[in-house]
Each structure stands twice: as C-alpha cells, then as structure tokens.
Design a protein around this motif. Structure first.
Motif, PDB file in Angstrom:
ATOM      1  N   LYS A  95      39.406  37.892  36.455  1.00  0.00           N
ATOM      2  CA  LYS A  95      40.694  37.245  36.702  1.00  0.00           C
ATOM      3  C   LYS A  95      41.693  38.129  37.436  1.00  0.00           C
ATOM      4  CE  LYS A  95      42.593  36.555  32.757  1.00  0.00           C
ATOM      5  NZ  LYS A  95      41.751  37.012  31.667  1.00  0.00           N
ATOM      6  N   THR A 138      49.977  38.214  32.865  1.00  0.00           N
ATOM      7  CA  THR A 138      50.694  37.863  31.633  1.00  0.00           C
ATOM      8  C   THR A 138      50.091  38.533  30.398  1.00  0.00           C
ATOM      9  OG1 THR A 138      49.429  35.842  31.142  1.00  0.00           O
ATOM     10  CG2 THR A 138      51.343  35.625  32.604  1.00  0.00           C
ATOM     11  N   TYR A 164      51.688  40.350  26.290  1.00  0.00           N
ATOM     12  CA  TYR A 164      51.120  40.402  24.937  1.00  0.00           C
ATOM     13  C   TYR A 164      50.733  41.835  24.570  1.00  0.00           C
ATOM     14  CZ  TYR A 164      51.362  35.412  25.351  1.00  0.00           C
ATOM     15  OH  TYR A 164      51.852  34.153  25.517  1.00  0.00           O
ATOM     16  N   ARG A 165      50.261  42.586  25.565  1.00  0.00           N
ATOM     17  CA  ARG A 165      49.920  43.987  25.312  1.00  0.00           C
ATOM     18  C   ARG A 165      51.168  44.800  24.960  1.00  0.00           C
ATOM     19  NH1 ARG A 165      44.778  45.993  27.493  1.00  0.00           N
ATOM     20  NH2 ARG A 165      43.521  44.148  28.015  1.00  0.00           N
ATOM     21  N   ALA A 189      44.647  46.138  23.449  1.00  0.00           N
ATOM     22  CA  ALA A 189      44.083  44.800  23.702  1.00  0.00           C
ATOM     23  C   ALA A 189      43.869  44.059  22.380  1.00  0.00           C
ATOM     24  CB  ALA A 189      42.761  44.916  24.471  1.00  0.00           C
ATOM     25  N   ALA A 209      47.193  43.069  21.013  1.00  0.00           N
ATOM     26  CA  ALA A 209      47.712  41.947  21.807  1.00  0.00           C
ATOM     27  C   ALA A 209      47.088  40.640  21.345  1.00  0.00           C
ATOM     28  CB  ALA A 209      47.407  42.174  23.289  1.00  0.00           C
ATOM     29  N   SER A 210      45.779  40.648  21.145  1.00  0.00           N
ATOM     30  CA  SER A 210      45.135  39.387  20.798  1.00  0.00           C
ATOM     31  C   SER A 210      45.509  38.960  19.384  1.00  0.00           C
ATOM     32  CB  SER A 210      43.621  39.438  21.064  1.00  0.00           C
ATOM     33  OG  SER A 210      42.876  39.732  19.930  1.00  0.00           O
ATOM     34  N   ALA A 222      49.049  37.449  19.766  1.00  0.00           N
ATOM     35  CA  ALA A 222      48.993  36.246  20.610  1.00  0.00           C
ATOM     36  C   ALA A 222      48.675  34.976  19.823  1.00  0.00           C
ATOM     37  CB  ALA A 222      47.963  36.431  21.732  1.00  0.00           C
ATOM     38  N   ARG A 259      54.518  33.539  21.135  1.00  0.00           N
ATOM     39  CA  ARG A 259      54.169  32.862  22.391  1.00  0.00           C
ATOM     40  C   ARG A 259      55.386  32.147  22.968  1.00  0.00           C
ATOM     41  NH1 ARG A 259      48.883  33.415  23.170  1.00  0.00           N
ATOM     42  NH2 ARG A 259      49.195  32.303  25.111  1.00  0.00           N
ATOM     43  N   GLY A 294      46.253  34.614  32.994  1.00  0.00           N
ATOM     44  CA  GLY A 294      46.344  34.712  31.539  1.00  0.00           C
ATOM     45  C   GLY A 294      45.348  33.808  30.865  1.00  0.00           C
ATOM     46  N   ARG A 295      45.779  33.190  29.774  1.00  0.00           N
ATOM     47  CA  ARG A 295      44.882  32.324  29.004  1.00  0.00           C
ATOM     48  C   ARG A 295      45.349  30.868  28.981  1.00  0.00           C
ATOM     49  NH1 ARG A 295      43.490  36.867  29.006  1.00  0.00           N
ATOM     50  NH2 ARG A 295      42.066  37.969  27.614  1.00  0.00           N
ATOM     51  N   ASP A 296      46.681  30.685  29.146  1.00  0.00           N
ATOM     52  CA  ASP A 296      47.277  29.348  28.962  1.00  0.00           C
ATOM     53  C   ASP A 296      48.233  28.999  30.085  1.00  0.00           C
ATOM     54  OD1 ASP A 296      49.221  31.229  28.428  1.00  0.00           O
ATOM     55  OD2 ASP A 296      50.121  30.104  26.789  1.00  0.00           O
ATOM     56  N   ILE A 297      48.035  29.585  31.254  1.00  0.00           N
ATOM     57  CA  ILE A 297      48.994  29.355  32.351  1.00  0.00           C
ATOM     58  C   ILE A 297      48.882  27.917  32.864  1.00  0.00           C
ATOM     59  CG2 ILE A 297      49.863  30.194  34.568  1.00  0.00           C
ATOM     60  CD1 ILE A 297      49.963  32.218  32.177  1.00  0.00           C
ATOM     61  N   ARG A 330      37.109  38.773  20.754  1.00  0.00           N
ATOM     62  CA  ARG A 330      38.346  38.368  21.440  1.00  0.00           C
ATOM     63  C   ARG A 330      38.221  36.935  21.953  1.00  0.00           C
ATOM     64  NH1 ARG A 330      41.779  41.066  25.712  1.00  0.00           N
ATOM     65  NH2 ARG A 330      40.168  42.528  26.343  1.00  0.00           N
ATOM     66  N   ASP A 351      40.745  34.000  20.966  1.00  0.00           N
ATOM     67  CA  ASP A 351      41.528  33.338  22.023  1.00  0.00           C
ATOM     68  C   ASP A 351      41.228  31.844  22.110  1.00  0.00           C
ATOM     69  OD1 ASP A 351      42.663  35.760  22.626  1.00  0.00           O
ATOM     70  OD2 ASP A 351      41.523  36.084  24.471  1.00  0.00           O
TER      71      ASP A 351
HETATM   72  O1  C5P Z   1      44.268  39.579  29.684  1.00  0.00           O
HETATM   73  P1  C5P Z   1      44.431  40.689  28.675  1.00  0.00           P
HETATM   74  O2  C5P Z   1      43.132  41.260  28.206  1.00  0.00           O
HETATM   75  O3  C5P Z   1      45.373  41.740  29.147  1.00  0.00           O
HETATM   76  O4  C5P Z   1      45.136  39.987  27.421  1.00  0.00           O
HETATM   77  C1  C5P Z   1      45.240  40.643  26.184  1.00  0.00           C
HETATM   78  C2  C5P Z   1      45.324  39.598  25.086  1.00  0.00           C
HETATM   79  O5  C5P Z   1      46.549  38.876  25.216  1.00  0.00           O
HETATM   80  C3  C5P Z   1      44.238  38.512  25.175  1.00  0.00           C
HETATM   81  O6  C5P Z   1      43.100  38.836  24.423  1.00  0.00           O
HETATM   82  C4  C5P Z   1      44.922  37.288  24.599  1.00  0.00           C
HETATM   83  O7  C5P Z   1      44.775  37.232  23.218  1.00  0.00           O
HETATM   84  C5  C5P Z   1      46.383  37.513  24.904  1.00  0.00           C
HETATM   85  N1  C5P Z   1      46.885  36.673  26.000  1.00  0.00           N
HETATM   86  C6  C5P Z   1      47.263  35.384  25.708  1.00  0.00           C
HETATM   87  N2  C5P Z   1      47.814  34.597  26.667  1.00  0.00           N
HETATM   88  C7  C5P Z   1      47.968  35.052  27.913  1.00  0.00           C
HETATM   89  C8  C5P Z   1      47.549  36.361  28.253  1.00  0.00           C
HETATM   90  C9  C5P Z   1      47.000  37.153  27.259  1.00  0.00           C
HETATM   91  O8  C5P Z   1      47.107  34.941  24.580  1.00  0.00           O
HETATM   92  N3  C5P Z   1      48.527  34.258  28.839  1.00  0.00           N
END
Ligand code: C5P
Length: 202
Positions: free
Chosen positions: A16, A34, A38-39, A74, A77-78, A81, A87, A108-111, A159, A163
């Motif tokens: 990504k 994004t 969260y990080r 990481a 962050a998860s 999240a 959020r 990201g995950r939910d854009i 993860r 997620d």
């Molecule tokens: O993408 P990255 O590994 O940097 O994201 C770290 C954690 O942040 C992901 O495992 C996820 O849980 C969370 N995250 C999220 N929504 C996003 C971006 C990241 O929940 N838009």
C-alpha cells in the motif's frame, strides 16, 4: 479546482505505502499514511498516555516522531485502533487532508469505507499472508533487525485478524474499490495497475 481523493486500503505489508507514494508522485497529489496517526497514538499510550487524550491532542508534527516504524509501535497502534472513540477523534484530520485542493492520496484500512466514502478513486491493495510476511521479514532483516519468518507470519495474521474482525471500521474493500492483489506482481506492475485504475476514475 475540485479536490480529487484517492483512497487506498489493505492489510499490512501488501505494498500500500509504496503504491500510494508512487500514485501521489505521478499525479502531483499530497500523500498521507494514516497508519502513522494510529502509530503516533499507540506510541504515546506505550509511554503511559490515555488513548483518547493522545488521539485528541495529536498534531501533524507528531507524525514525524522517531520510532513509529517499529513492530512494537505497530502492535500498540493496532490495539488503540479498535477503540471507536480514538478512531472518531482522528476523522477530522484525515478528512481535512483529503479535501486539499491539489488532490490527495490517503492510505489505511478504512479510507474508502469510512473516512472518504466519496473518494473519486478507491483501491484495495492486498496479497497473501505468506507473501506479505516474507516481504516484511526481508525488510526487517535488511534493516538489521532480528526476526524469524515464523514470528513475522504469526504477527501478520494476528494484525489481520484484529483489523478485519473489529466492530468499528473493520478492514474490508469498499463496494466500488478496485482490488489489486500484488502477490504475483513486481512493484512496477503494481504501481502501473494502481495508476491505471486511478486514471479510469478521473
Ligand atoms: O498501516 P500501518 O501498519 O502503519 O497501521 C498500523 C495499525 O494502525 C494497523 O494495524 C491498524 O490497526 C491501524 N490502522 C487503522 N486504520 C487506518 C490505518 C491504520 O486501524 N486507517
């Protein structure tokens, strides 16, 4: 000019970030990773901060903090999240970025599903857990970190589960997302596929 937003979602280590950066450079758009939000919150929580307070106090400069790319952060962050209040506190920052006049790419995950459901182009970049774990393993080893393939695969799967199974904004492709599976693609091929998909929506 009207803002043009590219939403790129997908699991960890699918490519990504590399694709998002290349798409942004190709079209001259701004880029926001994004995951860094969260990080940054996760890192503060590791240092003892309250998750919601850390999210509400987050500023753009915090995304440049050192140490946000580690496995430990990481993980943290998860964990933050999954918190719906965390959020929600991060939504405005992301939407303001997406609305930039010159165009924006957010990954990201939910854009595509939650943050920018009206994005002009939505991509869902994925790859098999094994391929993603192998890429992450090689990155870690090249970066001088200790890692085993088994532990990295376990981490990728854990993860993914967190997620995609969480109640708020779970990881899933938007109905109108173009899915790009990079398992058998080179970076060049994946970037070309992504640029082609964005051009088709422009
Ligand atoms: O993408 P990255 O590994 O940097 O994201 C770290 C954690 O942040 C992901 O495992 C996820 O849980 C969370 N995250 C999220 N929504 C996003 C971006 C990241 O929940 N838009």
């Amino acid at each position: 000019p009207m803002a043009f937003t590219v939403a790129i979602d997908g699991p960890a280590a699918a490519g990504k970030g590399t694709i998002a950066r290349a798409v942004a450079a190709h079209f001259g758009f701004a880029y926001l990773d994004t995951g860094l939000l969260y990080r940054a919150v996760g890192a503060k929580v590791t240092e003892g901060a309250d998750p919601l307070e850390a999210a509400q106090a987050l500023r753009a400069e915090d995304l440049n903090a050192e140490g946000l790319r580690t496995q430990a952060v990481a993980e943290a962050a998860s964990r933050v999240a999954v918190n719906p209040q965390v959020r929600a506190a991060l939504v405005d920052f992301q939407r303001a970025f997406a609305a930039r006049a010159g165009g924006a790419v957010l990954d990201g995950r939910d854009i595509g599903t939650v943050i920018c459901p009206e994005a002009q182009a939505k991509l869902f970049v994925t790859a098999s857990p094994e391929v993603r774990a192998e890429r992450r393993y090689l990155e870690l080893v090249e970066g001088g970190h200790e890692a085993t393939r088994e532990a990295v695969l376990d981490d990728v799967k854990a993860r993914d589960a967190r997620d995609s199974e969480r109640a708020t904004a779970p990881l899933r492709p938007a109905d109108d997302a173009v899915v790009i599976d990079t398992s058998e693609m080179s970076i060049k091929e994946a970037v070309a596929a992504a640029i082609g998909a964005v051009e088709a929506r422009g």
